[in-house]
Structures are given as C-alpha cells and as structure tokens.
Write an enzyme that holds these catalytic residues in place. Structure first.
Site, PDB file in Angstrom:
ATOM      1  N   HIS A  52      48.311   2.508 -36.012  1.00  0.00           N
ATOM      2  CA  HIS A  52      49.182   2.725 -34.855  1.00  0.00           C
ATOM      3  C   HIS A  52      48.388   3.451 -33.775  1.00  0.00           C
ATOM      4  O   HIS A  52      47.382   4.114 -34.063  1.00  0.00           O
ATOM      5  CB  HIS A  52      50.400   3.552 -35.248  1.00  0.00           C
ATOM      6  N   GLU A  54      48.919   6.180 -32.135  1.00  0.00           N
ATOM      7  CA  GLU A  54      48.787   7.626 -32.333  1.00  0.00           C
ATOM      8  C   GLU A  54      47.754   7.948 -33.404  1.00  0.00           C
ATOM      9  O   GLU A  54      46.910   8.834 -33.211  1.00  0.00           O
ATOM     10  CB  GLU A  54      50.139   8.245 -32.726  1.00  0.00           C
ATOM     11  N   CYS A  82      56.493   7.074 -34.945  1.00  0.00           N
ATOM     12  CA  CYS A  82      57.185   6.823 -36.211  1.00  0.00           C
ATOM     13  C   CYS A  82      56.948   8.027 -37.136  1.00  0.00           C
ATOM     14  O   CYS A  82      56.138   8.905 -36.831  1.00  0.00           O
ATOM     15  CB  CYS A  82      56.658   5.540 -36.849  1.00  0.00           C
ATOM     16  N   CYS A  85      53.252   8.642 -37.868  1.00  0.00           N
ATOM     17  CA  CYS A  85      52.508   9.181 -36.731  1.00  0.00           C
ATOM     18  C   CYS A  85      52.904  10.625 -36.442  1.00  0.00           C
ATOM     19  O   CYS A  85      52.048  11.451 -36.128  1.00  0.00           O
ATOM     20  CB  CYS A  85      52.720   8.300 -35.506  1.00  0.00           C
TER      21      CYS A  85
END
Length: 155
Positions: A52, A54, A82, A85
């Site tokens: 992801h 992040e 999420c 993250c």
C-alpha cells in the site's frame, strides 16, 4: 508546516501511479519540513498485497534515514489508512496522519476495505498517532474517478 503542499504531493504521486496502471492511493512522509518519501500504491506492480502507499512510503523513509523510528514525522495519505497501514504508522512512531478520502469513498470505488477507521484503531489500540481526516477530501476522492476513467480494475 505547509500541509496543503504535502497533500498535493501525495495527490500527484497517486496520479503517477494511476498512469502506471496502479490503484489510486498515494502517501508522503515529512519530517522537520523535509519530504523523506513520497510513494504510490504498487500492489499490482509487485504482486505484494502489503505494498500500500503508506507502507511503501514508510519502507522508503526508513531506508532513507536508516532507522525504523520515524518519530517527529507526519504521513499524508490520499485515503484513510487501512488497519495494516495505521498499525505500520504506529509501529514506526509516526506522530500524525493527515488523510483526504475516507474508507467509505474507497469502498464506493470498489475496493475491499475493512471498515475499521483510524479513530477506532487509535482508540482500541491506545495509539499515540494523531489523526486529521477529510483534508482536501474532494480532491482526494476525485482520484477514484480518475482511476475509473483510466480503466482501473476492481478487486
């Protein structure tokens, strides 16, 4: 700190990712007024479901400063992180998360998001990470439309 400047950097990085066929998420990490990383989601490129924006930004920042301690830094994300993250931000000791679009916006675009907000993660986990939400929300949410216009695939 020029928060608008840094969120716009994350937005531009997201657009770069979308142009490369990636999903519409971007993140920028700033410490002491210096950008230490700015990355987009590379899940499909790397076939790494944990890549992801992040997490990718955290990995790059840690590598750049040669430390897993990102104390004093702020993470700007085009979408609400999420749980994975958020936990990564907590473990990296990031001081603050500033995000634009919401988990609900990502779900509406077809992403398989867990509906556990950063606020819930922070409260249940007793995290120190400060959270600022809905920053440049409309511009960040529009990234999902851009992604769809460019033929973005859904999970």
């Amino acid at each position: 700190m020029n928060v608008e400047k840094y969120m716009r950097m994350a937005i531009e990085k997201t657009k770069e990712g979308v142009a490369q066929g990636q999903s519409p998420f971007g993140s920028c990490i700033v410490k002491n007024g210096e950008v230490i990383s700015c990355e987009h989601n590379v899940v499909w490129k790397t076939t790494d479901i944990t890549a992801h924006a992040e997490v990718t930004a955290i990995r790059a920042a840690c590598k750049k400063i040669k430390s897993i301690d990102l104390s004093g830094s702020v993470l700007f994300s085009t979408c609400e992180p999420c749980p994975m993250c958020f936990a990564s931000c907590h473990w990296a000791k990031i001081d603050k998360i500033v995000f634009g679009a919401s988990i609900t916006d990502a779900q509406k675009a077809g992403f398989n998001e867990l509906t556990i907000s950063c606020d819930t993660m922070k409260n249940l986990g007793g995290s120190h990470v400060k959270v600022e939400k809905d920053f440049l929300h409309d511009e960040c949410a529009a990234l999902f439309d851009l992604w769809k216009q460019r033929g973005g695939k859904k999970y």
